[in-house]
Write a protein that holds these residues in place. Structure first.
Motif, PDB file in Angstrom:
ATOM      1  N   MET A   1       0.837  -1.163   0.000  1.00 45.92           N
ATOM      2  CA  MET A   1       0.000   0.000   0.000  1.00 45.92           C
ATOM      3  C   MET A   1       0.888   1.234   0.000  1.00 45.92           C
ATOM      4  O   MET A   1       1.941   1.245   0.612  1.00 45.92           O
ATOM      5  CB  MET A   1      -0.897  -0.005   1.222  1.00 45.92           C
ATOM      6  N   ILE A   2       0.408   2.250  -0.664  1.00 47.72           N
ATOM      7  CA  ILE A   2       1.123   3.523  -0.720  1.00 47.72           C
ATOM      8  C   ILE A   2       0.114   4.635  -0.439  1.00 47.72           C
ATOM      9  O   ILE A   2      -0.978   4.630  -0.995  1.00 47.72           O
ATOM     10  CB  ILE A   2       1.759   3.752  -2.110  1.00 47.72           C
ATOM     11  N   ARG A   3       0.490   5.560   0.412  1.00 50.02           N
ATOM     12  CA  ARG A   3      -0.363   6.733   0.669  1.00 50.02           C
ATOM     13  C   ARG A   3       0.307   7.949   0.045  1.00 50.02           C
ATOM     14  O   ARG A   3       1.475   8.227   0.299  1.00 50.02           O
ATOM     15  CB  ARG A   3      -0.571   6.970   2.144  1.00 50.02           C
ATOM     16  N   TYR A   4      -0.460   8.650  -0.779  1.00 50.89           N
ATOM     17  CA  TYR A   4       0.020   9.853  -1.445  1.00 50.89           C
ATOM     18  C   TYR A   4      -0.583  11.096  -0.797  1.00 50.89           C
ATOM     19  O   TYR A   4      -1.712  11.079  -0.318  1.00 50.89           O
ATOM     20  CB  TYR A   4      -0.372   9.848  -2.922  1.00 50.89           C
ATOM     21  N   SER A   5       0.144  12.183  -0.816  1.00 50.60           N
ATOM     22  CA  SER A   5      -0.382  13.476  -0.366  1.00 50.60           C
ATOM     23  C   SER A   5      -1.269  14.048  -1.463  1.00 50.60           C
ATOM     24  O   SER A   5      -1.302  13.532  -2.586  1.00 50.60           O
ATOM     25  CB  SER A   5       0.769  14.441  -0.065  1.00 50.60           C
ATOM     26  N   ALA A  33     -10.570  10.189   9.990  1.00 45.57           N
ATOM     27  CA  ALA A  33      -9.260  10.614  10.476  1.00 45.57           C
ATOM     28  C   ALA A  33      -8.143  10.288   9.492  1.00 45.57           C
ATOM     29  O   ALA A  33      -6.987  10.595   9.733  1.00 45.57           O
ATOM     30  CB  ALA A  33      -8.969   9.960  11.827  1.00 45.57           C
ATOM     31  N   GLY A  34      -8.497   9.648   8.367  1.00 52.62           N
ATOM     32  CA  GLY A  34      -7.487   9.293   7.376  1.00 52.62           C
ATOM     33  C   GLY A  34      -6.805   7.969   7.657  1.00 52.62           C
ATOM     34  O   GLY A  34      -5.848   7.615   6.981  1.00 52.62           O
ATOM     35  N   VAL A  63      -5.560 -15.121   8.983  1.00 51.70           N
ATOM     36  CA  VAL A  63      -6.019 -13.807   8.551  1.00 51.70           C
ATOM     37  C   VAL A  63      -5.190 -12.722   9.229  1.00 51.70           C
ATOM     38  O   VAL A  63      -4.572 -12.958  10.267  1.00 51.70           O
ATOM     39  CB  VAL A  63      -7.521 -13.596   8.848  1.00 51.70           C
ATOM     40  N   PHE A  64      -5.166 -11.545   8.616  1.00 50.04           N
ATOM     41  CA  PHE A  64      -4.497 -10.402   9.226  1.00 50.04           C
ATOM     42  C   PHE A  64      -5.393  -9.182   9.151  1.00 50.04           C
ATOM     43  O   PHE A  64      -6.262  -9.073   8.281  1.00 50.04           O
ATOM     44  CB  PHE A  64      -3.139 -10.104   8.576  1.00 50.04           C
ATOM     45  N   VAL A  65      -5.179  -8.265  10.094  1.00 50.72           N
ATOM     46  CA  VAL A  65      -5.799  -6.950  10.093  1.00 50.72           C
ATOM     47  C   VAL A  65      -4.674  -5.952  10.268  1.00 50.72           C
ATOM     48  O   VAL A  65      -3.843  -6.092  11.166  1.00 50.72           O
ATOM     49  CB  VAL A  65      -6.836  -6.781  11.217  1.00 50.72           C
ATOM     50  N   LEU A  66      -4.630  -4.969   9.419  1.00 53.40           N
ATOM     51  CA  LEU A  66      -3.579  -3.961   9.423  1.00 53.40           C
ATOM     52  C   LEU A  66      -4.223  -2.592   9.555  1.00 53.40           C
ATOM     53  O   LEU A  66      -5.186  -2.282   8.859  1.00 53.40           O
ATOM     54  CB  LEU A  66      -2.795  -4.056   8.112  1.00 53.40           C
ATOM     55  N   LYS A  67      -3.726  -1.779  10.482  1.00 51.38           N
ATOM     56  CA  LYS A  67      -4.195  -0.401  10.640  1.00 51.38           C
ATOM     57  C   LYS A  67      -3.063   0.523  10.239  1.00 51.38           C
ATOM     58  O   LYS A  67      -1.944   0.410  10.736  1.00 51.38           O
ATOM     59  CB  LYS A  67      -4.595  -0.129  12.085  1.00 51.38           C
ATOM     60  N   SER A  72       2.203   7.976   9.213  1.00 51.56           N
ATOM     61  CA  SER A  72       3.404   7.144   9.331  1.00 51.56           C
ATOM     62  C   SER A  72       3.250   5.706   8.885  1.00 51.56           C
ATOM     63  O   SER A  72       4.195   4.937   8.959  1.00 51.56           O
ATOM     64  CB  SER A  72       3.909   7.172  10.778  1.00 51.56           C
ATOM     65  N   GLY A  73       2.096   5.302   8.434  1.00 51.80           N
ATOM     66  CA  GLY A  73       1.932   3.933   7.962  1.00 51.80           C
ATOM     67  C   GLY A  73       1.377   3.016   9.035  1.00 51.80           C
ATOM     68  O   GLY A  73       0.564   3.418   9.855  1.00 51.80           O
TER      69      GLY A  73
END
Length: 93
Positions: A1-5, A33-34, A63-67, A72-73
């Motif tokens: 995953m990548i978060r862009y501004s 909250a993004g 299974v996994f859950v990622l926040k 900051s990721g």
């Protein structure tokens, strides 16, 4: 995953550096909250984003859950499952 501004710059990346088993995300949701929440499955011994999770089973699918937060990721990574049969996740919300 990548978060862009908003300007198109990369804020953070969260890459899976798992092992030889099947892995994949199944559902992604964001909040006001993004923050971003991802759920999926993996059969590799572990997954590493900016946090790690381990497979509790013996060659089975967990299974996994990622926040991920807006700045900051990955701030949380959880795994669930184990035992002799495959576990599955179909959504987060």
């Amino acid at each position: 995953m990548i978060r862009y501004s908003g300007e198109g710059d990369i804020n953070w990346t969260a890459f899976n550096t798992g092992g030889g088993g099947p892995e994949g995300g199944h559902s992604v949701i964001t909040n006001a909250a993004g923050e971003c929440f991802v759920t999926g499955l993996f059969a590799s011994p572990s997954l590493t984003f900016t946090r790690s999770v381990n497979n509790a089973g013996t060659g089975t699918q967990d299974v996994f859950v990622l926040k991920l937060n807006a700045t900051s990721g990955a701030t949380l990574a959880l795994s669930a499952g184990g035992g002799a049969s495959d576990d599955a996740t179909y959504g987060v919300g």
